[in-house]
Design a protein around this motif. Structure first.
Motif, PDB file in Angstrom:
ATOM      1  N   PRO A 138       0.821  -1.207   0.000  1.00 50.40           N
ATOM      2  CA  PRO A 138       0.000   0.000   0.000  1.00 50.40           C
ATOM      3  C   PRO A 138       0.863   1.268   0.000  1.00 50.40           C
ATOM      4  O   PRO A 138       2.084   1.199   0.074  1.00 50.40           O
ATOM      5  N   VAL A 139       0.221   2.412  -0.062  1.00 49.47           N
ATOM      6  CA  VAL A 139       0.952   3.674  -0.157  1.00 49.47           C
ATOM      7  C   VAL A 139       0.691   4.542   1.062  1.00 49.47           C
ATOM      8  O   VAL A 139      -0.245   4.312   1.814  1.00 49.47           O
ATOM      9  N   VAL A 140       1.545   5.530   1.262  1.00 46.78           N
ATOM     10  CA  VAL A 140       1.349   6.478   2.363  1.00 46.78           C
ATOM     11  C   VAL A 140       0.122   7.339   2.062  1.00 46.78           C
ATOM     12  O   VAL A 140      -0.264   7.477   0.907  1.00 46.78           O
ATOM     13  N   PRO A 141      -0.492   7.910   3.103  1.00 45.21           N
ATOM     14  CA  PRO A 141      -1.744   8.647   2.885  1.00 45.21           C
ATOM     15  C   PRO A 141      -1.629   9.775   1.869  1.00 45.21           C
ATOM     16  O   PRO A 141      -2.583  10.047   1.143  1.00 45.21           O
ATOM     17  N   ASP A 144      -2.525   8.594  -1.350  1.00 49.52           N
ATOM     18  CA  ASP A 144      -3.785   7.885  -1.454  1.00 49.52           C
ATOM     19  C   ASP A 144      -4.887   8.861  -1.833  1.00 49.52           C
ATOM     20  O   ASP A 144      -5.617   9.361  -0.988  1.00 49.52           O
TER      21      ASP A 144
ATOM     22  N   MET B 296       4.671   2.008   8.203  1.00 50.83           N
ATOM     23  CA  MET B 296       4.309   3.031   7.246  1.00 50.83           C
ATOM     24  C   MET B 296       2.915   3.512   7.608  1.00 50.83           C
ATOM     25  O   MET B 296       2.010   2.695   7.745  1.00 50.83           O
ATOM     26  N   PRO B 297       2.742   4.812   7.800  1.00 48.54           N
ATOM     27  CA  PRO B 297       1.384   5.280   8.106  1.00 48.54           C
ATOM     28  C   PRO B 297       0.482   5.037   6.902  1.00 48.54           C
ATOM     29  O   PRO B 297       0.850   5.346   5.767  1.00 48.54           O
ATOM     30  N   THR B 298      -0.658   4.387   7.123  1.00 47.67           N
ATOM     31  CA  THR B 298      -1.565   4.153   6.004  1.00 47.67           C
ATOM     32  C   THR B 298      -2.699   5.164   6.018  1.00 47.67           C
ATOM     33  O   THR B 298      -3.269   5.463   4.990  1.00 47.67           O
ATOM     34  N   ASN B 321      -5.214  14.846   1.833  1.00 45.73           N
ATOM     35  CA  ASN B 321      -5.946  14.738   0.575  1.00 45.73           C
ATOM     36  C   ASN B 321      -7.436  14.961   0.724  1.00 45.73           C
ATOM     37  O   ASN B 321      -8.182  14.762  -0.218  1.00 45.73           O
TER      38      ASN B 321
END
Lengths: 393, 565
Positions: A138-141, A144, B296-298, B321
Motif C-alpha cells: 500500500p501507499v502512504v496517505p 492515497d 508506514m502510516p496508512t 488529501n
C-alpha cells in the motif's frame, strides 16, 4: 493487503515482457540492417527485412500485452493503481514508450524501422525498474488520492512520449552531423571520398528529402541491379562518423549514471556494455536512418504531442499539492524539477521557430529537456530531500 | 536585425562630428530603444528562458532556506554539504533562496517585459487579421494545391454546393461577385485556423493570469499553522496560530472567528517485519531481541467540529488529501504527534502544572518536548525535558528504544532542569537556557498513570494521559479561482497553438457552356503535410457534390509542383 501470488505472477510476466522486448529490439535492428535507402532518402526494407519487421512487430506487440498483464496484476496484488513507486512507474514508462512507438511512430507515421531504438529506451527503463524493485504494497496517505490517477498517469504518458521524442532527437543529431560532414567533404574534395572511391558513379548526393528529383530519375530500390549509386552517400555518412565515439559516449554516460545511482559495479558493467552496443548499432544504422529533416520533424511532432500532457501533469500536481499539503506550489525539488523540464520543452518549441536556433540548436535543447526529465525523475526521487521523497524508490 | 543596425549606422548622428573615427556613444534614449528592440527579439526571450531554467535548476540542487532551513543551516556551519567557504559564496549569490533572490526576480521581470513586448504587437495584428474577411485569391492555378473540375451546374449553383462542403469543415467564407473578383469569375474565398495564433496568444496571456492569481493569494491571503491536542480547540483568530503568514493586505476582520475542536485523532500503520525474529512482538514485554519492524502510516485523520456562536454547525473528518472547507477557510491535515498529559505537584499537593505537552518526533519513534513547569520566579524556574517512547523496549545492546510509533507500551522520561532558564521570554519553551540551568542527575521514568517523586526537589510528577495532537494548516486563498482560470486558459490555448493551422481555400466558378469550370485551390501557412491530405479530401468532396469530373489538362503540372513542397 498485498496478494503475494498475484505479485509473483506480475513479476514473472514482467520478466517475460522484458525478454521479448530485448529479442524484439534485436530483430528490429536486424530489420534496420536489411533496409535500403535511396538517394532521396526513402527507406525500403528488403525481403528479409520485411520478414524481420513483421516478426519484430509481433514480438513487441506480444511483449506489450504481457507487460500490460504484468502491470494490471501488480495493481490487483497491491489493491491500488499500479504506479506508486519507482519500479512501477519505470515499468509503465517502458510500456508507454513501446505502445506509443508501435501505434504512432510505426503504424501511423510509418517509421517502423526506428522501433529498435524506441525498444532500447524501453529496455533501459525496464532495467532501471528491475534495479529499483519494490514489493507490492500500500501507499502512504499523501499518495492515497484520486489525484494519483490524474497527475501521475499524465506524467507517465508525457514521459513515455518524451522517451520516444528523445530517440528521434538523438537520431536527428546523429544523422544531421553525418549529412553535414559528407556535404563538407564533398565541397572540399569535389566528391564523397569513401563513397566515390567505392562507387565511381555516385550521383547527386546528400540531397535529403528537400531536393527535387533529377530528371529521368528512377527509384533505385525498385530495380534489382544498378542501385549501387543509391548507397554512395549513405555509406559515406557512416564513414564520416567516428566508430569509437559512438560506443564510447553512451558507455560513459550510462555507466556513470548507473554507478552514481546504484553504486553497483556489475550493473554498471552490464548497462555500460549495453549502451556501447547501442551506440555501435546507431553508428551502423546511420545510412538507414531517414533524412535529418524528417527526423527533426518527427521529433517536433512527438514533443508537440507530449508537451500539453506534461503541462497538464504539472498543473494537476499543483492542484493535488493544494489538496494534500495546503499549498499549490512550494518550490519543492520535484516541483522545481518538473518546472525546469517544462521550461526546457517550452524552450525547444520556441527555438524551433527562432532564427539561429532552428535545427541543431533546438535539438540540443530537446536533449537537455530529456536529461532534465530524467534528473527530475531519478535524481530528485533518490538523492534530494523534499516532500516527494516519501515516494522513495 | 543586422539590417536595422546597418540602417542606423548610415544615418548622420548628432553625438559625434561627421567623419570622426571616434566610436559613437549612443544617447540614453537610443540605448533604451536598442535595449527595447533587443528585448523584443525572440532569441533574447529564448536566452532569458534558458537563464531562468538554469536558475530553477540551481534552486533544485542547492537546498532552499524557505523549504528546508535545517539543511541550509548545516551547510552554513559546514557540518554537511560542500563546506563553509562554498556556503558563504552561495549566501553571497543568494543561492539558498533562489526564488526570493533579487536577480531571479529581475530575470522574471525581464522575461515578462520581453513577453509583453512580443505579445502586444501580436495581439494587435491578430485582432486585425481575425476581423478581416477572407481575401480574394489571385492566380489560383499557380498554387501548389489546386484542382480544376467541370460540372454541368451553373456557376452560382456550383459555388453554393462548394460552400456547403467548406461550411461543414468550419471555414469562414466570403462570396465575391464576378465583377469584383480578381480572376473575373465568381469566387468563394474561405479561411480557417486563426485558432493557432489565438491559442498561442491565450497561452501566453495565461501567464499574466497565473501571476495575478499568485499575487492576489500572497497579498490578500492567509496561512496559519496550528497544533491542537485531542479534546482541545482553537478559534480562527490571529492569536490562535503558532505560525501565521498573513498577506500584506490581509485584513484582520477577514478571520472568521469560528471555533474548531479536535474531537479525536486516529492513526493507523502498516507494519512490515524487517527482522528475522517473528517472536519479538509481544507488547508489554520490555526485553526483546531481533530487528525492528518498519512502519508506514496508512491513514491518519482528525475528527473535528466547527462551532459558530457556541453552536456546533459542522462535524467532519479531515485527512490528508481531504481538507475541510468552511466559510472560505480551508483546514488541511498536515502533521500529527503524541502529547503526553502530565501533572506536576508539590509534595503538599499544590498543582504547579497540568497540561498536554506537544512533542515532536526526534527520529526512531522517539518523541521530545519541553514542559515549562514553573516560570514565575525568574531565578528558580523549573522545566521538564520530556522523552517519550511510545512502545518501549531494549535493543540488542541493552539501550532503550521504541519499537513502533503506536503507543502500545509508553514510557515517559522527564529530565528536570532548575535555575534561571529564561522561560519568561517570548520564546518556545524548548529553547530554554540550558547553560544557565542545572540538570538534576536522575531522570524520572513513568508508565502511563504512574506518579513518581523527583529526587532532590519537593515535586511529584504524574503521567495522566497520552492523547494525540494534530497539526493543521489553515488557509484563506482568495486568488485560487484566478489561478485555476489561468491554468485552464493555458491548456485551452496550448492545444490549438500546436495543432491548429492557418489555411485558405478558394473556389472559382467560370461559366463554361451549359455548366461551369470550377477551380479549387488552397494554401497552408503551417503543417503543410497535413493540409495536403485535407485538401485532397476537400477536393474529392467538392467534386462529388458538384457531380463533376476532374479536368485533365493541369494534371502533370500539379505533380511537379507538389514534389517541391
Amino acid at each position: 493487503m498485498a496478494d503475494p501470488q498475484l505479485a509473483a505472477s506480475s513479476n514473472s510476466l514482467f520478466n517475460l515482457a522484458f525478454v521479448s522486448y530485448i529479442v524484439a529490439m534485436a530483430v528490429y535492428f536486424f530489420r534496420l540492417a536489411f533496409t535500403r535507402v535511396s538517394v532521396v532518402g526513402v527507406p525500403k526494407a528488403t525481403r528479409a527485412g520485411s520478414v524481420a519487421g513483421a516478426m519484430a512487430t509481433m514480438l513487441a506487440t506480444g511483449g506489450a500485452l504481457v507487460h500490460l498483464a504484468s502491470i494490471v496484476t501488480r495493481g490487483m496484488a497491491a489493491d491500488r493503481w499500479p504506479w506508486a513507486n519507482m519500479y512501477e512507474y519505470s515499468s509503465i514508462l517502458a510500456w508507454g514508450a513501446v505502445v506509443f512507438g508501435l501505434l504512432v511512430v510505426q503504424r501511423r507515421w510509418g517509421y517502423g524501422h526506428l522501433m529498435g531504438f524506441v525498444l532500447a529506451g524501453a529496455v533501459l527503463s525496464m532495467t532501471s525498474a528491475l534495479l529499483l524493485f519494490t514489493e507490492a504494497g500500500p501507499v502512504v496517505p499523501a499518495l492515497d488520492s484520486y489525484w494519483i490517477t490524474i497527475h501521475t498517469s499524465a506524467a507517465m504518458v508525457a514521459s513515455s512520449i518524451f522517451i520516444v521524442a528523445f530517440v528521434a532527437t538523438a537520431l536527428y543529431l546523429v544523422k544531421d552531423t553525418a549529412e553535414r560532414r559528407v556535404a563538407r567533404s564533398d565541397a572540399e574534395y569535389g566528391g564523397s571520398t569513401v563513397g566515390a572511391a567505392q562507387l565511381p558513379r555516385a550521383p547527386a548526393r546528400h540531397e535529403g528529402s528537400g531536393g527535387p528529383r533529377p530528371e529521368g530519375y528512377t527509384d533505385p530500390s525498385a530495380g534489382s541491379g544498378g542501385d549501387a549509386e543509391a548507397y554512395a552517400s549513405p555509406l559515406a555518412q557512416r564513414e564520416a562518423l567516428s566508430p569509437v565515439a559512438f560506443p564510447l559516449v553512451p558507455l560513459v554516460v550510462v555507466a556513470a549514471f548507473v554507478l552514481i545511482v546504484w553504486r553497483d559495479p556489475v550493473a554498471t558493467l552490464i548497462a555500460g556494455s549495453a549502451a556501447a552496443l547501442l551506440g555501435t548499432a546507431t553508428w551502423y544504422a546511420v545510412p538507414y536512418l531517414p533524412p535529418a529533416a524528417k527526423l527533426d520533424a518527427l521529433a517536433y511532432r512527438i514533443i508537440a504531442f507530449g508537451f500539453p500532457v506534461w503541462t497538464f501533469a504539472v498543473m494537476a500536481g499543483a492542484i493535488w499539492a493544494q489538496e494534500a499539503w495546503g499549498r499549490y506550489w512550494g518550490w519543492d525539488p520535484k516541483e522545481t524539477g518538473s518546472f525546469f523540464t517544462w521550461l526546457l520543452y517550452a524552450g525547444y518549441l520556441h527555438a524551433r521557430s527562432t532564427r539561429g536556433w532552428r535545427g541543431r540548436g533546438a535539438a540540443w535543447i530537446g536533449v537537455l529537456a530529456f536529461v532534465a526529465l530524467m534528473v527530475t525523475y531519478y535524481a530528485v526521487n533518490l538523492f534530494i530531500v523534499g516532500l516527494h521523497s516519501y515516494a522513495g524508490v | 536585425m543586422t539590417q536595422t543596425t546597418a540602417a542606423t549606422d548610415t544615418r548622420p548622428r548628432e553625438s559625434g562630428p561627421r567623419g570622426s573615427r571616434l566610436p559613437e556613444i549612443p544617447g540614453p534614449g537610443e540605448t533604451f530603444a536598442r535595449a527595447w528592440k533587443a528585448l523584443r527579439r525572440m532569441s533574447t526571450a529564448l536566452k532569458l528562458l534558458l537563464a531562468l531554467t538554469v536558475a530553477v535548476i540551481l534552486g533544485t540542487f542547492v537546498p532552499q532556506e524557505p523549504v528546508i532551513p535545517t539543511t541550509v543551516a548545516e551547510w552554513r556551519l559546514g557540518t554537511s554539504g560542500p563546506g563553509e567557504a562554498t556556503a558563504a559564496a552561495f549566501d553571497a549569490l543568494g543561492l539558498f533562496d533562489v526564488f526570493g533572490a533579487w536577480w531571479f526576480n529581475a530575470l522574471v521581470v525581464l522575461l515578462v517585459t520581453s513577453l509583453t513586448g512580443c505579445l502586444v504587437p501580436r495581439i494587435r495584428a491578430f485582432v486585425r487579421t481575425a476581423r478581416r474577411r477572407p481575401a480574394a485569391g489571385r492566380n489560383l492555378a499557380r498554387l501548389t494545391h489546386h484542382v480544376e473540375l467541370r460540372t454541368p451546374l451553373p456557376p452560382g449553383e456550383a459555388l453554393d454546393r462548394a460552400e456547403t462542403a467548406v461550411t461543414r469543415r468550419r471555414f469562414r467564407r466570403r462570396r465575391i461577385a464576378a465583377d469584383d473578383a480578381p480572376g473575373g469569375a465568381a469566387q468563394l474565398a474561405t479561411e480557417r485556423g486563426h485558432a493557432r495564433e489565438g491559442g498561442s496568444i491565450a497561452f501566453h496571456i495565461s501567464f499574466y493570469v497565473l501571476v495575478t492569481g499568485a499575487m492576489i493569494g500572497h497579498t490578500f491571503g492567509f496561512t496559519g499553522q496550528v497544533n491542537v491536542v485531542e479534546g482541545a480547540s482553537f478559534a480562527d483568530t490571529r492569536i490562535a496560530y503558532d505560525l501565521a503568514q498573513p498577506g500584506r493586505w490581509f485584513p484582520f476582520a477577514a478571520h472568521r472567528g469560528f471555533v474548531v475542536e479536535l474531537e479525536d485523532f486516529s492513526a493507523s500503520y502498516l507494519e512490515t517485519p524487517s527482522g528475522t525474529d517473528p517472536g519479538a512482538e509481544a507488547p508489554g514485554d520490555l526485553v526483546t531481541g531481533g530487528a525492528l519492524s518498519t512502519f508506514m502510516p496508512t491513514d491518519f485523520s482528525s475528527r473535528v467540529t466547527i462551532s459558530e456562536g457556541g453552536e456546533v454547525v459542522r462535524e467532519e473528518e479531515v485527512r490528508v488529501n481531504d481538507p475541510l472547507s468552511h466559510d472560505g477557510v480551508s483546514l488541511y491535515q498536515v502533521r500529527f504527534g503524541l502529547a503526553p498529559q502530565i501533572e506536576v505537584r508539590t509534595t503538599d499537593g499544590t498543582v504547579l502544572y497540568t497540561d498536554s505537552v506537544i512533542l515532536t518526533e526526534a527520529g526512531g519513534f522517539v518523541w521530545q518536548g519541553v514542559a515549562p513547569v514553573a516560570r514565575t520566579e525568574v531565578d528558580r524556574q523549573v522545566a521538564l525535558e520530556l522523552i517519550l517512547l511510545p512502545d518501549a523496549g531494549f535493543n540488542e545492546q541493552g539501550l532503550p528504544v521504541s519499537r513502533s510509533p503506536e503507543p502500545r507500551n509508553p514510557r515517559l522520561a522527564a529530565v528536570v532542569w532548575v535555575g534561571e532558564l529564561g522561560l519568561e521570554r517570548n520564546r518556545p519553551p524548548s529553547e530554554f537556557q540550558r547553560d544557565r540551568g542545572q540538570q538534576l542527575p536522575q531522570p524520572v521514568i513513568l508508565e502511563l498513570g504512574e506518579t513518581a517523586q523527583v529526587q532532590g526537589l519537593p515535586l511529584e510528577i504524574e503521567f495522566t494521559g497520552l492523547p494525540y495532537w494534530s497539526g493543521f494548516q489553515v488557509s484563506q486563498e482568495p486568488g485560487r479561482w484566478v489561478l485555476l482560470a489561468g491554468a485552464g486558459l493555458m491548456l485551452i490555448g496550448l492545444v490549438p497553438s500546436l495543432y491548429a493551422y492557418r489555411r485558405r481555400v478558394w473556389v472559382e466558378a467560370h461559366p463554361d457552356g451549359e455548366g461551369s469550370r470550377v477551380v479549387l485551390a488552397g494554401v497552408a501557412l503551417h503543417r503543410k503535410g497535413v493540409f495536403a491530405e485535407a485538401f485532397e479530401g476537400l477536393a474529392d468532396d467538392v467534386a462529388h457534390r458538384l457531380g463533376a469530373v476532374e479536368a485533365p489538362a493541369p494534371e502533370p503540372h500539379l505533380e511537379t509542383t507538389e514534389r517541391k513542397a
